[in-house]
Design a protein around this motif. Structure first.
Motif, mmCIF file in Angstrom:
data_model
loop_
_atom_site.group_PDB
_atom_site.id
_atom_site.type_symbol
_atom_site.label_atom_id
_atom_site.label_comp_id
_atom_site.label_asym_id
_atom_site.label_seq_id
_atom_site.Cartn_x
_atom_site.Cartn_y
_atom_site.Cartn_z
ATOM 1 N N LEU A 97 0.717 -1.027 -0.138
ATOM 2 C CA LEU A 97 0.009 -0.088 -0.088
ATOM 3 C C LEU A 97 0.783 1.398 0.374
ATOM 4 C CD1 LEU A 97 -2.779 1.085 0.289
ATOM 5 C CD2 LEU A 97 -2.959 1.661 2.622
ATOM 6 N N GLY A 98 1.016 2.081 -0.962
ATOM 7 C CA GLY A 98 1.824 3.838 -1.010
ATOM 8 C C GLY A 98 0.729 4.864 -0.718
ATOM 9 N N ARG A 99 1.422 5.390 -0.424
ATOM 10 C CA ARG A 99 1.610 6.716 -0.239
ATOM 11 C C ARG A 99 1.771 7.450 -0.552
ATOM 12 N NH1 ARG A 99 -4.253 7.772 2.087
ATOM 13 N NH2 ARG A 99 -2.852 8.808 3.928
ATOM 14 N N PHE A 100 1.209 9.152 -0.946
ATOM 15 C CA PHE A 100 1.174 9.839 -2.106
ATOM 16 C C PHE A 100 0.827 11.201 -1.648
ATOM 17 C CE2 PHE A 100 2.301 12.389 -6.153
ATOM 18 C CZ PHE A 100 3.622 11.727 -6.587
ATOM 19 N N SER A 101 1.728 12.365 -1.764
ATOM 20 C CA SER A 101 0.995 13.912 -1.848
ATOM 21 C C SER A 101 1.393 14.415 -2.491
ATOM 22 C CB SER A 101 2.234 14.275 -0.219
ATOM 23 O OG SER A 101 2.950 13.801 -0.537
ATOM 24 N N ASP A 102 0.899 15.787 -2.943
ATOM 25 C CA ASP A 102 0.320 16.463 -4.632
ATOM 26 C C ASP A 102 2.023 17.031 -3.370
ATOM 27 O OD1 ASP A 102 0.386 17.592 -2.065
ATOM 28 O OD2 ASP A 102 -1.733 19.339 -2.632
ATOM 29 N N ASN A 103 2.804 17.498 -3.078
ATOM 30 C CA ASN A 103 4.191 18.285 -2.914
ATOM 31 C C ASN A 103 5.157 16.870 -3.607
ATOM 32 O OD1 ASN A 103 3.982 16.788 -0.365
ATOM 33 N ND2 ASN A 103 4.424 18.927 0.371
ATOM 34 N N GLY A 104 4.615 15.194 -3.205
ATOM 35 C CA GLY A 104 5.609 14.872 -4.087
ATOM 36 C C GLY A 104 6.962 14.020 -2.426
ATOM 37 N N TYR A 105 6.019 14.008 -1.256
ATOM 38 C CA TYR A 105 6.774 13.448 -1.007
ATOM 39 C C TYR A 105 5.928 12.029 -0.833
ATOM 40 C CZ TYR A 105 8.776 16.880 0.730
ATOM 41 O OH TYR A 105 9.276 18.184 1.479
ATOM 42 N N ALA A 106 6.600 10.833 -0.915
ATOM 43 C CA ALA A 106 5.763 9.477 -0.903
ATOM 44 C C ALA A 106 6.626 8.430 0.218
ATOM 45 C CB ALA A 106 5.424 8.968 -2.133
ATOM 46 N N GLU A 149 27.130 -7.842 -2.902
ATOM 47 C CA GLU A 149 26.831 -8.600 -3.868
ATOM 48 C C GLU A 149 25.210 -7.827 -3.728
ATOM 49 O OE1 GLU A 149 26.327 -13.064 -5.252
ATOM 50 O OE2 GLU A 149 27.151 -12.881 -3.370
ATOM 51 N N LYS A 150 24.705 -7.211 -5.137
ATOM 52 C CA LYS A 150 23.674 -6.940 -5.006
ATOM 53 C C LYS A 150 22.884 -7.995 -5.269
ATOM 54 C CE LYS A 150 22.332 -4.680 -9.095
ATOM 55 N NZ LYS A 150 22.594 -3.712 -10.531
ATOM 56 N N ILE A 151 21.770 -8.233 -4.861
ATOM 57 C CA ILE A 151 20.415 -8.935 -5.396
ATOM 58 C C ILE A 151 18.883 -7.897 -6.414
ATOM 59 C CG2 ILE A 151 18.940 -10.887 -4.634
ATOM 60 C CD1 ILE A 151 21.045 -11.712 -3.069
ATOM 61 N N TYR A 152 18.428 -7.037 -5.406
ATOM 62 C CA TYR A 152 17.527 -6.113 -5.712
ATOM 63 C C TYR A 152 18.077 -5.438 -6.132
ATOM 64 C CZ TYR A 152 14.700 -10.566 -4.607
ATOM 65 O OH TYR A 152 14.684 -11.941 -4.127
ATOM 66 N N ASP A 153 17.428 -4.126 -6.395
ATOM 67 C CA ASP A 153 18.493 -2.158 -7.167
ATOM 68 C C ASP A 153 16.733 -2.474 -7.463
ATOM 69 O OD1 ASP A 153 19.052 -1.047 -7.743
ATOM 70 O OD2 ASP A 153 19.940 -1.283 -9.814
ATOM 71 N N PHE A 154 16.600 -1.484 -6.306
ATOM 72 C CA PHE A 154 15.692 -0.252 -6.215
ATOM 73 C C PHE A 154 15.135 0.628 -7.145
ATOM 74 C CE2 PHE A 154 14.898 -3.930 -2.815
ATOM 75 C CZ PHE A 154 14.102 -3.831 -3.412
ATOM 76 N N PRO A 155 15.606 1.248 -8.400
ATOM 77 C CA PRO A 155 15.122 2.515 -8.693
ATOM 78 C C PRO A 155 13.979 3.595 -8.092
ATOM 79 C CG PRO A 155 15.133 1.629 -10.367
ATOM 80 C CD PRO A 155 14.781 0.480 -9.558
ATOM 81 N N GLY A 156 14.289 4.725 -7.971
ATOM 82 C CA GLY A 156 13.469 6.216 -7.099
ATOM 83 C C GLY A 156 13.772 5.497 -5.453
ATOM 84 N N VAL A 157 13.773 4.753 -4.703
ATOM 85 C CA VAL A 157 13.815 4.516 -3.671
ATOM 86 C C VAL A 157 14.582 4.920 -2.584
ATOM 87 C CG1 VAL A 157 13.750 2.745 -1.919
ATOM 88 C CG2 VAL A 157 12.179 2.327 -3.329
ATOM 89 N N LYS A 174 10.571 10.064 -0.872
ATOM 90 C CA LYS A 174 10.823 11.178 -1.031
ATOM 91 C C LYS A 174 10.351 11.516 -0.318
ATOM 92 C CE LYS A 174 10.830 15.852 -3.592
ATOM 93 N NZ LYS A 174 10.046 16.634 -2.414
ATOM 94 N N GLN A 175 11.686 12.549 0.755
ATOM 95 C CA GLN A 175 11.106 12.528 2.329
ATOM 96 C C GLN A 175 11.640 14.158 2.680
ATOM 97 O OE1 GLN A 175 9.102 10.643 5.010
ATOM 98 N NE2 GLN A 175 8.774 9.820 2.936
ATOM 99 N N TYR A 176 11.455 14.476 3.652
ATOM 100 C CA TYR A 176 11.846 15.650 4.323
ATOM 101 C C TYR A 176 13.500 16.066 4.019
ATOM 102 C CZ TYR A 176 7.951 18.031 5.875
ATOM 103 O OH TYR A 176 6.081 17.991 6.540
ATOM 104 N N SER A 177 14.538 14.225 4.425
ATOM 105 C CA SER A 177 15.688 14.811 4.588
ATOM 106 C C SER A 177 16.959 14.580 3.005
ATOM 107 C CB SER A 177 15.887 12.752 5.454
ATOM 108 O OG SER A 177 15.688 11.913 4.454
ATOM 109 N N ASP A 178 15.688 14.067 2.447
ATOM 110 C CA ASP A 178 16.099 13.969 0.973
ATOM 111 C C ASP A 178 16.740 15.940 0.900
ATOM 112 O OD1 ASP A 178 15.708 11.771 0.860
ATOM 113 O OD2 ASP A 178 13.419 12.207 -0.583
ATOM 114 N N PHE A 179 16.676 16.609 1.563
ATOM 115 C CA PHE A 179 16.836 18.385 1.053
ATOM 116 C C PHE A 179 18.175 18.324 1.597
ATOM 117 C CE2 PHE A 179 12.182 19.340 1.819
ATOM 118 C CZ PHE A 179 12.734 20.342 0.294
ATOM 119 N N GLU A 180 18.727 17.114 2.086
ATOM 120 C CA GLU A 180 20.052 16.903 2.429
ATOM 121 C C GLU A 180 21.265 16.376 1.298
ATOM 122 O OE1 GLU A 180 23.223 14.555 5.561
ATOM 123 O OE2 GLU A 180 20.687 14.763 5.455
ATOM 124 N N TYR A 181 20.296 16.416 1.045
ATOM 125 C CA TYR A 181 21.189 15.463 -0.585
ATOM 126 C C TYR A 181 21.476 16.616 -1.730
ATOM 127 C CZ TYR A 181 21.145 11.365 1.889
ATOM 128 O OH TYR A 181 21.112 10.291 2.649
#
Length: 411
Positions: A97-106, A149-157, A174-181
């Motif tokens: 179950l995913g959750r999404f907001s109109d300003n992009g946080y998900a 040793e990579k097994i699963y890759d999650f683009p966007g996560v 995408k969270q508030y914390s991404d502003f740090e990057y």
């Protein structure tokens, strides 16, 4: 500009997911000529991916308490196509179950379909591009270093958490914390709902989070507002909390010269932050206005309570080889000597060692007093005192504390 980029990214993600479904459907049409079997297979697959009523209630309850942390963001359920894009590597093994907001946080929550979860024994790593990979750490015999040793890759996560039993997983998009990057500004770090997920499912702090919300406190940094940060120690564990305040409240705190006695609250345990998350000037003591806003978070105790003690017990949380996990002292002379040293203590600098061991003082009426102390192992001293209450540290002095540990608790 950032908002425009976000909408472009989401559109590409949706297009990618939809194209992927179309290609899969086209291939299945060529390979499967039995339409009835194909329809049956799709129906069974859809049914297997649906959350049961019980699972849905569990997920919704978790969502509810997590999203209280960020009332500035209004979430809605994520569209299926976008959900499939982010969960594609493990879509057959978990329900989501995913959750999404109109300003992009998900973010996305998942429940394992299998009794032994697929990702249970895997390690996570963040790639240079910031996206999560899951796999196994392997020993590099040549360089004597661990490699991945990579097994699963999650683009966007951008962040990954799972419960200890592996049943539940959290994918942070995408969270508030991404502003740090983006900005390199550390003040945005830690604003990640995955931290709340981890506190609830892996640290058994559901009730604690509920208590915070009842007191109008949060487990995550507030966003774009002044706030008070506080932490305390209880039962050998540290607990953090944040209190959003208005700009007027910030000014009132800054201008108050009425000092609160250090035996009530340690100024190390309370910090003040401005509108954009900047540190306010260091205060050598907590003033009355600030104390009134945080006092119900802390437990205040007095050394006068340490009286009529009949026995003392030391409980080591992480005992080393050759040392006792529990040390009991019942000899009256020994008990009296320890009590005198404890009562001679004064408020001291707490520092940041781990106060994980417990010194339990049992009174003659059977009631107990709990002192939190730092571990003492074979002459190694991590601290020189104890926490009484939940924030105030006391010390009889370095030499007195070491002598006490050596004489009675070096076993």
């Amino acid at each position: 500009m950032k908002k425009t980029w976000l909408y472009i990214f989401i559109s590409v993600a949706l297009l990618f997911a939809c194209n992927g479904r179309q290609e899969l459907k086209s291939t299945e049409t060529i390979e499967n000529t039995d339409i009835d079997k194909q329809t049956s297979s799709v129906s069974e697959s859809a049914a297997g991916n649906e959350l049961t009523d019980t699972e849905m209630n569990e997920i919704r309850d978790l969502i509810s308490i997590m999203e209280v942390e960020t009332p500035e963001i209004k979430y809605m359920d994520m569209e299926e196509a976008l959900l499939e894009f982010y969960t594609k590597p493990i879509k057959d093994d978990y329900k989501f179950l995913g959750r999404f907001s109109d300003n992009g946080y998900a973010y996305i929550l998942g429940i394992s379909k299998a009794e032994k979860p697929l990702l249970m024994d895997l390690d996570s790593m963040v790639e240079e591009n910031g996206y999560v990979q899951l796999g196994k750490l392997i020993d590099d015999q040549m360089g004597n270093e661990d490699s991945f040793e990579k097994i699963y890759d999650f683009p966007g996560v951008l962040s990954f958490y799972q419960s200890k039993d592996g049943k539940y997983i959290y994918l942070g998009i995408k969270q508030y914390s991404d502003f740090e990057y983006i900005s390199g500004d550390i003040k945005y770090s830690g604003m990640n709902l995955g931290e709340v997920f981890n506190e609830i499912l892996n640290k058994n702090r559901l009730e604690y989070i509920h208590q915070l919300h009842e007191k109008q406190l949060r487990a995550l940094k507030p966003f774009k507002t002044p706030y008070i940060f506080m932490y305390k120690w209880e039962h050998g564990e540290d607990f953090y909390a944040y209190k959003p305040i208005s700009y007027d409240e910030l000014i009132a705190i800054a201008e108050d010269n009425r000092k609160v006695d250090s035996s009530k609250i340690n100024n190390e345990c309370v910090l003040l932050y401005g509108y954009n998350g900047e540190d306010m000037p260091f205060m050598d003591s907590v003033n009355q206005t600030l104390y009134e806003k945080v006092e119900d978070f802390f437990e205040v105790r007095s050394l006068d309570e340490i009286r009529d003690i009949s026995s003392i017990k030391l409980i080591r949380k992480n005992a080393q080889d050759g040392q006792s996990k529990i040390i009991n002292i019942e000899d009256p002379d020994a008990v009296n000597e320890i009590v005198e040293v404890l009562k001679s203590s004064e408020v001291s600098y707490m520092g940041r060692p781990s106060y994980e061991d417990l010194l339990i003082l049992t009174k003659k009426d059977g009631s107990e007093i709990e002192l939190q102390i730092t571990p003492y192992y074979l002459g190694i001293v991590a601290g020189e005192g104890f926490i009484f209450g939940s924030s105030v540290c006391y010390s009889p002095g370095y030499e007195e504390w070491v002598n006490l540990m050596e004489k009675y608790f070096n076993k």
